[in-house]
Design an enzyme around this catalytic site. Structure first.
Site, PDB file in Angstrom:
ATOM      1  N   ARG A 193      42.342  51.632  34.120  1.00 58.36           N
ATOM      2  CA  ARG A 193      42.907  50.363  33.651  1.00 58.36           C
ATOM      3  C   ARG A 193      44.426  50.470  33.517  1.00 58.36           C
ATOM      4  NH1 ARG A 193      43.712  48.983  28.688  1.00 58.36           N
ATOM      5  NH2 ARG A 193      42.000  50.178  27.781  1.00 58.36           N
ATOM      6  N   TYR A 242      44.452  23.170  41.599  1.00 58.50           N
ATOM      7  CA  TYR A 242      43.211  23.882  41.341  1.00 58.50           C
ATOM      8  C   TYR A 242      42.735  23.577  39.914  1.00 58.50           C
ATOM      9  CZ  TYR A 242      39.783  27.578  41.148  1.00 58.50           C
ATOM     10  OH  TYR A 242      38.602  28.267  41.012  1.00 58.50           O
ATOM     11  N   ASP A 294      51.348  28.454  43.777  1.00 58.26           N
ATOM     12  CA  ASP A 294      50.010  28.879  44.176  1.00 58.26           C
ATOM     13  C   ASP A 294      49.953  28.745  45.693  1.00 58.26           C
ATOM     14  OD1 ASP A 294      47.297  29.109  44.803  1.00 58.26           O
ATOM     15  OD2 ASP A 294      46.678  28.310  42.860  1.00 58.26           O
ATOM     16  N   LYS A 320      39.705  34.042  48.401  1.00 61.13           N
ATOM     17  CA  LYS A 320      39.650  33.082  49.509  1.00 61.13           C
ATOM     18  C   LYS A 320      40.021  33.753  50.829  1.00 61.13           C
ATOM     19  CE  LYS A 320      38.751  30.527  46.022  1.00 61.13           C
ATOM     20  NZ  LYS A 320      39.733  29.702  45.322  1.00 61.13           N
TER      21      LYS A 320
HETATM   22  C1  LIG Z   1      40.203  29.718  44.034  1.00 61.46           C
HETATM   23  C2  LIG Z   1      41.566  29.313  43.683  1.00 61.46           C
HETATM   24  C3  LIG Z   1      42.186  29.803  42.522  1.00 61.46           C
HETATM   25  C4  LIG Z   1      41.481  30.726  41.557  1.00 61.46           C
HETATM   26  O1  LIG Z   1      41.127  31.925  42.134  1.00 61.46           O
HETATM   27  P1  LIG Z   1      39.891  32.807  41.593  1.00 61.46           P
HETATM   28  O2  LIG Z   1      39.972  34.024  42.450  1.00 61.46           O
HETATM   29  O3  LIG Z   1      38.646  31.999  41.799  1.00 61.46           O
HETATM   30  O4  LIG Z   1      40.121  33.075  40.164  1.00 61.46           O
HETATM   31  C5  LIG Z   1      43.475  29.398  42.266  1.00 61.46           C
HETATM   32  N1  LIG Z   1      44.123  28.550  43.073  1.00 61.46           N
HETATM   33  C6  LIG Z   1      43.562  28.059  44.189  1.00 61.46           C
HETATM   34  C7  LIG Z   1      44.329  27.116  45.043  1.00 61.46           C
HETATM   35  C8  LIG Z   1      42.263  28.418  44.535  1.00 61.46           C
HETATM   36  O5  LIG Z   1      41.703  27.914  45.632  1.00 61.46           O
END
Ligand SMILES: *Cc1c(COP(=O)(O)O)cnc(C)c1O
Length: 396
Positions: free
Chosen positions: A54, A106, A177, A219
Site C-alpha cells: 500500500r 459522469y 476527465d 474503460k
Molecule cells: C467510468 C468513468 C469514470 C469512473 O471510473 P471507474 O473506474 O468506474 O471508477 C469516470 N469518468 C468517466 C468519464 C467514466 O466513463
C-alpha cells in the site's frame, strides 16, 4: 486532420504513441520477463526496496504509470478505480472551496461533488459544457475547475484550449476527465498551450494546459471489461506527492493483478481505438439517416452541436454514439432487448460493443428517456450495423 493536430497527438516525448504503448514499462535487463509479472504480495522481506504494497506499490502499478504518464505528458498515479483517483483530487480542496463542474458529466463525479456540497465542504457551480465564457469566468474564482470532454453521455466538446489558457485563481486545480477521448485523441496537459502564447503578448498570466488529466482505466486502457482501475496524471511535483500520499492514506491502491491486466490492455489500445472509432463514424452516419432514430449525437458528424471544437481539439472522434430512438422509452428498451450481437450492458471502451438506456441511471433522469448510449467495439462494422438495423426495425 490538420498538421497541427498531427504534431500535438501523434508523438509524445518518446516517439510515436503506438510504439510507446507496446514498449513502455518493460524491464529490459537480461533475464527479466518481457512482461512485468503481477506480484500478489502485501509485504516484502525487510531491508532494501519495498516493504508494504500500500505504501511502496508493486511493479505492475509502476509499469501502468509509466505507460499512461508518457501518453498524457506528465507523471501518473494509479488508483483502484477512476473514481478513487477523482476523489483523491477533490480531497485536495480545503474547506469552503468553490468547484465548477459540467452540467453533463459522469454521474459518479456529480454524485461525489453533490455529496461534498451537502456536507458543506465546497460550493458547486454547474456549467454547460459549451458555455466557454462562463468557464473562463469561473477559472478566476474556482479552486477546482473540473472538465469532461467529450461529455458523458451527450458528447458535448468543451473549448478546452480556451479554458485551459484562461487565468486561474492562485492554487486552483484544473482537471480534465479524459476517459472518453483517451490520451491518444486528446492530451489535456498540453491543451491551451497554443492559446497561451497569445496570452503572454496580452500580458495575461501564463498557464499551459490542464493541471490534471484522469483516465478511468476500467474503460479504454483496460479495454476488456475485466478490471477496475484509474490513473491520474499531473505535471506539478507537489500535486504528485499529495496524490501519492492520498492513495497511501486512504488505501485507494490498485490491485497487482488489475494493473497487470491494464498493462496488457494498453498494448493494443491504439489498434482497438483506431478500429472502433472508424466503425463508430460509419455507424453514426447510418444511424443519423435511420427512419427510427430521432437524433444522433457523435462529435464526428457535421450536424453535431460542437463538431467544430471536436475537429480542432480531438485527433479522433471516439467510439461513443448517443442516439434517441423514435417513440417512447419502451421503444428504446425494445431496441436494447432486440439486439443479438451488441451487449445490453453498462460501461464502455471495451472490445465488445455495449448499449444502454442512460435515463434509467440514478441522477441521469434529466436525459431524453429514449437516449441510448452505444460504445462501439471491434466487431465487424457490417455485423454491428445489421444488428442495430434489425433491432431498430422490430418496433416496441
Ligand atoms: C467510468 C468513468 C469514470 C469512473 O471510473 P471507474 O473506474 O468506474 O471508477 C469516470 N469518468 C468517466 C468519464 C467514466 O466513463
Amino acid at each position: 486532420m490538420t498538421s497541427m493536430n498531427k504534431t500535438r497527438h501523434d508523438t509524445n516525448d518518446h516517439g510515436s504513441v503506438e510504439s510507446w504503448l507496446v514498449s513502455a514499462g518493460r524491464d529490459r535487463r537480461p533475464g527479466s520477463p518481457l512482461n512485468v509479472p503481477p506480484i500478489p504480495a502485501s509485504n516484502f522481506v525487510l531491508g532494501e526496496g519495498r516493504a508494504y504494497s500500500r505504501d511502496d506499490g508493486t511493479p505492475s502499478w509502476e509499469a501502468l504509470e509509466e505507460i499512461v504518464g508518457g501518453l498524457e505528458g506528465g507523471s501518473s498515479v494509479a488508483f483502484a478505480s477512476g473514481m478513487a483517483g477523482i476523489a483523491a483530487i477533490f480531497d485536495q480542496l480545503s474547506a469552503g472551496s468553490v468547484v465548477a463542474l459540467p452540467d453533463d458529466c459522469y454521474q459518479g463525479v456529480a454524485g461525489l461533488a453533490q455529496a461534498g456540497q451537502r456536507r458543506g465542504r465546497w460550493t458547486l457551480h454547474r456549467v454547460a459544457v459549451a458555455d466557454t465564457a462562463r468557464w473562463v469566468e469561473l477559472c478566476g474564482v474556482a479552486d477546482l475547475i473540473w472538465l469532461e470532454s467529450p461529455s458523458n453521455p451527450l458528447l458535448t466538446v468543451g473549448d478546452l484550449d480556451t479554458i485551459c489558457a484562461a487565468p486561474r485563481k492562485r492554487g486552483a486545480i484544473l482537471g480534465v476527465d479524459n476517459t472518453f477521448a483517451t490520451p491518444l485523441n486528446q492530451r489535456p496537459l498540453t491543451l491551451g498551450a497554443d492559446v497561451s502564447v497569445q496570452s503572454v503578448t496580452n500580458q495575461r498570466p501564463l498557464t499551459l494546459g490542464a493541471d490534471v488529466s484522469v483516465q478511468s482505466v476500467t474503460k479504454f486502457i483496460g479495454g476488456h471489461s475485466d478490471l477496475l482501475g484509474g490513473v491520474v496524471t499531473v505535471r506539478d511535483a507537489n500535486l504528485l506527492a499529495m496524490l501519492r500520499q492520498s492513495r497511501e492514506l486512504t488505501g485507494a491502491t490498485p490491485g497487482a493483478l488489475e494493473t497487470f491486466l491494464a498493462v496488457r490492455g494498453a498494448r493494443t489500445l491504439a489498434l482497438r481505438l483506431e478500429r472502433a472509432q472508424h466503425s463508430a463514424m460509419t455507424l453514426a452516419e447510418r444511424l443519423a439517416r435511420h427512419p427510427n432514430v430521432a437524433l444522433t449525437r457523435y462529435p464526428g458528424l457535421a450536424s453535431h452541436s460542437t463538431h467544430e471544437a471536436a475537429r480542432r481539439q480531438l485527433k479522433g472522434f471516439g467510439t461513443i454514439i448517443s442516439f434517441d430512438v423514435r417513440g417512447d422509452s419502451a421503444a428504446a428498451d425494445s431496441v436494447c432487448g432486440g439486439l443479438r450481437l451488441i451487449q445490453h450492458a453498462t460501461s464502455l471502451g471495451a472490445v465488445e460493443s455495449t448499449i444502454e438506456r442512460r435515463a434509467i441511471i440514478p441522477g441521469q433522469e434529466h436525459l431524453p428517456p429514449t437516449l441510448l448510449r452505444l460504445s462501439v467495439g471491434i466487431e465487424a462494422v457490417e455485423d454491428l450495423w445489421a444488428d442495430l438495423d434489425q433491432a431498430l426495425r422490430l418496433g416496441p
